[in-house]
Design an enzyme around this catalytic site. Structure first.
Site, PDB file in Angstrom:
ATOM      1  N   SER A 135      61.504  86.760  58.954  1.00  0.00           N
ATOM      2  CA  SER A 135      62.759  86.062  59.293  1.00  0.00           C
ATOM      3  C   SER A 135      63.356  85.544  57.988  1.00  0.00           C
ATOM      4  O   SER A 135      62.631  85.386  56.999  1.00  0.00           O
ATOM      5  CB  SER A 135      62.433  84.874  60.208  1.00  0.00           C
ATOM      6  OG  SER A 135      63.556  84.036  60.372  1.00  0.00           O
ATOM      7  N   TYR A 148      57.331  77.315  62.769  1.00  0.00           N
ATOM      8  CA  TYR A 148      57.790  78.712  62.882  1.00  0.00           C
ATOM      9  C   TYR A 148      58.003  79.264  61.474  1.00  0.00           C
ATOM     10  O   TYR A 148      57.560  80.365  61.152  1.00  0.00           O
ATOM     11  CB  TYR A 148      59.085  78.782  63.697  1.00  0.00           C
ATOM     12  CG  TYR A 148      59.714  80.161  63.739  1.00  0.00           C
ATOM     13  CD1 TYR A 148      59.142  81.190  64.493  1.00  0.00           C
ATOM     14  CD2 TYR A 148      60.878  80.451  63.026  1.00  0.00           C
ATOM     15  CE1 TYR A 148      59.707  82.451  64.535  1.00  0.00           C
ATOM     16  CE2 TYR A 148      61.456  81.712  63.063  1.00  0.00           C
ATOM     17  CZ  TYR A 148      60.874  82.712  63.822  1.00  0.00           C
ATOM     18  OH  TYR A 148      61.440  83.977  63.855  1.00  0.00           O
TER      19      TYR A 148
END
Ligand code: NAP
Length: 278
Positions: A135, A148
């Site tokens: 990401s 995360y």
């Protein structure tokens, strides 16, 4: 024969779009999902070139069985896409350890275990391409998604190391780093922490509400992302990191400037920490 792709997490989002695009382009694909029935509508149209398999990446027996079934069916795996992943929202102090560990099991250990199950096949054939979906949050951190972010930095770190370990064996590694895309990630696939500390209203809660609030309206198009991923695999020189989305590029550039500024400003202190040259 066309290349064989093996993709995790194909029920929705990036995985579903990539599986459909890969099959449309004439490649062979092992389309995996926690529930096989979630992907059978994709594979039904391609009886010769597609194989639907059940795979929960946190279950070692399912990893071994699905990789073995893929090889039994198609003879090999050429492109592995570790796409399965979930989100979790909470300030660091609010985050529940059990939920964080669950996310690490999927985003990091699941990805690593699928990779190590496929590597012997790629090493043997002296070719292959592993794509790990990290990401932009694996390069730049944001409030409310710190854990995360930590899973995605872990994916970035292990992928960069892996790339250096396997390049001479003919195996390529690409880290996919998207910004916000219209998938289920910020909706049903992510949990909020049950712990809420009001002091985080202006930082973590604000960002959580903003990310959750634009779920379904993100600028990123997963179908275009699928085409971009295929383009990288088809390229002679695929990148180690492929950013996807204008926000990913903007944030990565800001991070580069910030890193450079810190490194340059403190360069003398940094070098001064070594023993003096003899
Ligand atoms: P998504 O639509 O929610 O898809 C996530 C996929 O992961 C689903 O197929 C889900 O399956 C699967 N999954 C969850 N736990 C799993 C497990 N234990 N084993 C196997 N599969 C599992 O979201 P997405 O955006 O496409 O997510 C794909 C990847 O992109 C993730 O790694 C995510 O972190 C990353 N990413 C997304 C964005 C974004 O904005 N969308 C940005 C950066 C990175 P079920 O249907 O069974 O739950």
């Amino acid at each position: 024969m066309s290349k064989v792709w093996f993709i995790t997490g194909c029920s929705t989002g990036f995985g579903r779009n990539l599986a459909k695009e890969v099959l449309l382009k004439g490649y062979r694909a092992v389309v995996t999902s926690r529930k096989k029935e979630d992907v059978e509508d994709i594979t039904a149209n391609y009886p010769e070139t597609a194989l639907a398999l059940q795979l929960d990446v946190t279950k070692p027996d399912q990893i071994a069985a699905s990789v073995a079934a893929a090889v039994a069916h198609f003879g090999t795996i050429d492109v592995l896409v570790n796409n399965a992943g979930i989100g979790y929202f909470g300030a660091i102090e609010e985050s529940e350890e059990a939920e964080v560990r669950k996310m690490f099991e999927i985003n990091v250990f699941g990805l690593a275990n699928v990779t190590t199950a496929v590597l012997p096949i790629m090493r043997k054939q002296r070719s292959g391409h592993i794509l790990n979906v990290a990401s932009i949050g694996g390069l730049v951190s944001f409030p409310a998604v710190g854990f995360y972010n930590a899973t995605k930095y872990a994916v970035d770190g292990l992928s960069e190391s892996l790339a250096k370990e396997v390049a001479h064996l003919g195996i390529k590694v690409t880290i996919i780093a998207p910004s916000g895309f219209r998938t289920d990630w910020a909706g049903r696939s992510a949990k909020n922490s049950a712990i809420v500390i009001d002091d985080y209203a202006a930082s973590a809660h604000q960002n959580k509400n903003s990310i959750r609030g634009y779920s379904g309206n993100q600028p990123g198009d997963p179908e275009r992302a699928a085409k971009a991923i295929i383009k990288a695999v088809e390229s002679e020189n695929p990148p180690l990191r492929l950013l996807l989305g204008a926000a990913a590029l903007k944030n990565a550039r800001l991070k580069l400037d910030q890193l450079k500024n810190d490194f340059d400003t403190w360069a003398d202190t940094t070098v001064g920490a070594d023993f003096p040259a003899e």
